[in-house]
Design an enzyme around this catalytic site. Structure first.
Site, PDB file in Angstrom:
ATOM      1  N   LYS A 185       1.066  -1.261  -0.339  1.00 48.36           N
ATOM      2  CA  LYS A 185       0.126   0.185   0.591  1.00 48.36           C
ATOM      3  C   LYS A 185       1.000   1.292   0.066  1.00 48.36           C
ATOM      4  O   LYS A 185       2.176   1.227   0.491  1.00 48.36           O
ATOM      5  CB  LYS A 185      -0.813   0.248   1.438  1.00 48.36           C
ATOM      6  CG  LYS A 185      -1.780   0.962   1.509  1.00 48.36           C
ATOM      7  CD  LYS A 185      -2.290   1.643   3.051  1.00 48.36           C
ATOM      8  CE  LYS A 185      -2.914   2.718   3.187  1.00 48.36           C
ATOM      9  NZ  LYS A 185      -3.280   2.659   4.286  1.00 48.36           N
ATOM     10  N   GLU A 235      -7.474  12.059  13.395  1.00 49.51           N
ATOM     11  CA  GLU A 235      -6.811  10.447  13.863  1.00 49.51           C
ATOM     12  C   GLU A 235      -5.933  10.916  15.165  1.00 49.51           C
ATOM     13  O   GLU A 235      -4.753  12.099  14.495  1.00 49.51           O
ATOM     14  CB  GLU A 235      -6.369  10.229  12.552  1.00 49.51           C
ATOM     15  CG  GLU A 235      -5.250   9.507  12.815  1.00 49.51           C
ATOM     16  CD  GLU A 235      -4.778   8.737  11.255  1.00 49.51           C
ATOM     17  OE1 GLU A 235      -3.653   7.769  11.416  1.00 49.51           O
ATOM     18  OE2 GLU A 235      -4.531   9.893  10.165  1.00 49.51           O
ATOM     19  N   GLU A 279      -8.112  -2.418   3.843  1.00 49.11           N
ATOM     20  CA  GLU A 279      -6.378  -0.685   3.511  1.00 49.11           C
ATOM     21  C   GLU A 279      -6.442  -0.672   5.342  1.00 49.11           C
ATOM     22  O   GLU A 279      -5.582  -0.458   6.050  1.00 49.11           O
ATOM     23  CB  GLU A 279      -7.383  -0.044   3.048  1.00 49.11           C
ATOM     24  CG  GLU A 279      -6.316   0.993   3.154  1.00 49.11           C
ATOM     25  CD  GLU A 279      -6.765   2.875   2.277  1.00 49.11           C
ATOM     26  OE1 GLU A 279      -6.120   4.095   2.604  1.00 49.11           O
ATOM     27  OE2 GLU A 279      -7.625   2.194   1.379  1.00 49.11           O
ATOM     28  N   GLU A 413     -11.894  11.230  -3.548  1.00 44.29           N
ATOM     29  CA  GLU A 413     -11.805  11.230  -2.090  1.00 44.29           C
ATOM     30  C   GLU A 413     -10.848  12.393  -1.589  1.00 44.29           C
ATOM     31  O   GLU A 413     -11.418  13.400  -0.454  1.00 44.29           O
ATOM     32  CB  GLU A 413     -11.461  10.500  -1.776  1.00 44.29           C
ATOM     33  CG  GLU A 413     -10.700  10.182  -0.557  1.00 44.29           C
ATOM     34  CD  GLU A 413     -10.223   8.684   0.025  1.00 44.29           C
ATOM     35  OE1 GLU A 413      -9.060   8.903   1.089  1.00 44.29           O
ATOM     36  OE2 GLU A 413     -10.435   7.279  -0.773  1.00 44.29           O
ATOM     37  N   LYS A 417     -11.649  15.325   1.458  1.00 42.03           N
ATOM     38  CA  LYS A 417     -10.713  16.099   2.244  1.00 42.03           C
ATOM     39  C   LYS A 417     -10.673  16.752   2.071  1.00 42.03           C
ATOM     40  O   LYS A 417     -10.171  17.851   3.372  1.00 42.03           O
ATOM     41  CB  LYS A 417      -9.777  14.798   2.613  1.00 42.03           C
ATOM     42  CG  LYS A 417      -9.933  13.220   2.607  1.00 42.03           C
ATOM     43  CD  LYS A 417      -9.160  12.103   2.432  1.00 42.03           C
ATOM     44  CE  LYS A 417      -9.151  10.745   2.873  1.00 42.03           C
ATOM     45  NZ  LYS A 417      -7.871   9.953   2.764  1.00 42.03           N
TER      46      LYS A 417
END
Length: 438
Positions: A185, A235, A279, A413, A417
């Site tokens: 990834k 996060e 993911e 995406e 964001k």
């Protein structure tokens, strides 16, 4: 109880008359209900400036001026007295061959620190045998902050780096590398640069974001008047209280729906989408493998749960650990940053791919921001962030690329964001614009 101006006056009096005080003085005070802390911070002519609000909203901090600065978090952590905190963070790629201009780490012990726990405010000064620094900072404090309106500006131009054709090619190269090498990834990012018709106040952007983007960490780091890094990120990198630590895997994203039913449909899709669940699992596996050597025990949430924010929804799994005795917070920074959620897996291959392929240096974006102290440390991951430079606003966003990723959906995406902060910019009312340009 005293107000802030009275508390600062008492500090000034104490420093001018009392015997030397080694490290720190602290006083409780009452914050005026009509004054926003970010407006007060914006009015202060003291740098560096730091603003912090925790994701649950329970703690809010303003840090001003520097008693001492550090380029190494381990040195900073060992320097502190038991009740002191250093504020700052680590960049993604500072002091590398690619990005010599950005610091690898910047932490500072503030001269003045205002903090709120729940409803209770206190103000402290750090001395550390440098009382003149504290005195100089206290003498500059202004108690006449202006009202802080929302950010109003017209966007003159915008530029993506990379633009979509280059983005599409970059994803093709990433998928080829994932297929042909051990890379599993890689998180690829985009910088969106907006040229505005007037200077943007980073404090205005921060206040608007804090007011609208709830359930986020909010941070502002200004090293000088012209450069400020701000963000509202969902996060957490980690929170550590003595030997107990909390971290999380936040990976997998979809937008919010147009109505409640659409929102639920998108949420159900995300919770069951194989690519996004995969993911998220990669991030969990990376975190647990990095922490195993320094933990007594490790608990991982079995299945992802949904985190719903203003513009996006994420998959998240909580991770808790009991650390071995004596593990410093600086070591946790080394272990966990950059996470698989902002770089990829394996870390060294993902970072190499990012350096070789992204057309810009990330700097503070996707680094970490927070504080270190003897008993407790907390850091967030610096996503949903922007660099404010006078009349230019650089917005950053990234997307995790794994088998099945499509350039168009990943680009959308990024747009979602970036809209976390970009949607806060309001056009200048017509009369104001006519007055300025007429």
């Amino acid at each position: 109880m005293t107000d802030l101006s009275q508390a600062i006056a008492r500090f000034i009096e104490t420093l001018s008359t009392a015997a030397p005080i080694k490290n720190r003085l602290s006083l409780p005070f009452t914050w005026p209900a009509e004054l926003d802390p970010i407006a007060w911070l914006d009015a202060q002519p003291i740098f560096p400036k730091f603003y912090w609000q925790t994701r649950d909203g329970n703690e809010e901090v303003i840090a001003l001026g520097q008693v001492k600065t550090f380029s190494d978090p381990d040195t900073a952590e060992r320097y502190l007295a038991p009740d002191q905190r250093v504020w700052g963070g680590r960049s993604f790629d500072g002091r590398t061959e690619r990005n010599q201009r950005c610091l690898q780490s910047f932490f500072f012990l503030p001269c003045i620190e205002l903090s709120r726990q729940g409803e209770n405010w206190s103000v402290a000064i750090n001395l550390n045998e440098e009382p003149l620094r504290a005195q100089a900072a206290l003498s500059k404090v202004t108690h006449k902050p202006q009202h802080l309106a929302g950010p109003e500006c017209n966007i003159l131009s915008s530029e993506h780096s990379p633009a979509f054709p280059e983005w599409s090619n970059m994803i093709d190269r990433a998928l080829t590398a994932i297929d042909a090498t051990e890379l599993q990834k890689v998180v690829l990012a985009r910088k969106t640069s907006l040229t505005l018709d007037r200077s943007l106040s980073a404090a205005q952007l921060m206040k608007a974001s804090r007011d609208q983007n709830v359930s986020n960490f909010h941070f502002l780091l200004a090293l000088d008047e012209k450069h400020c890094f701000v963000g509202s990120t969902p996060e957490r990198l980690f929170e550590r209280h003595e030997c107990e630590m909390q971290t999380e895997a936040l990976a997998g994203t979809i937008g919010r729906g147009n109505d409640e039913q659409h929102d639920e449909e998108l949420a159900h899709w995300l919770l069951n989408d194989q690519k996004n669940v995969y993911e998220n699992r990669l991030v969990v596996d990376d975190i647990t493998s990095r922490l195993k050597g320094c933990t007594e025990s490790l608990e991982v949430e079995q299945t992802p749960h949904l985190v719903q924010l203003r513009k996006v929804q994420h998959l998240k799994r909580d991770i808790s650990a009991a650390l071995h005795e004596g593990v410093p917070s600086a070591a946790l920074l080394d272990m966990l940053q950059p996470t698989a959620a902002v770089a990829g897996l394996p870390r060294h291959l993902a970072v190499d791919f990012i350096v070789d392929n992204e057309p810009f240096a990330r700097g503070w974006y996707s680094g970490s921001v927070g504080y270190l102290s003897a008993k407790k440390s907390e850091f967030c991951v610096a996503i949903r962030s922007a660099l404010v430079m006078d009349n230019v606003l650089h917005l950053f966003a990234g997307a995790g690329i794994v088998p099945g990723s499509q350039p168009e959906s990943e680009w959308k995406e990024l747009d979602r964001k970036v809209s976390t902060l970009m949607s806060l910019l309001k056009p200048v009312p017509e009369k104001t614009a006519e007055k300025k340009f007429g």
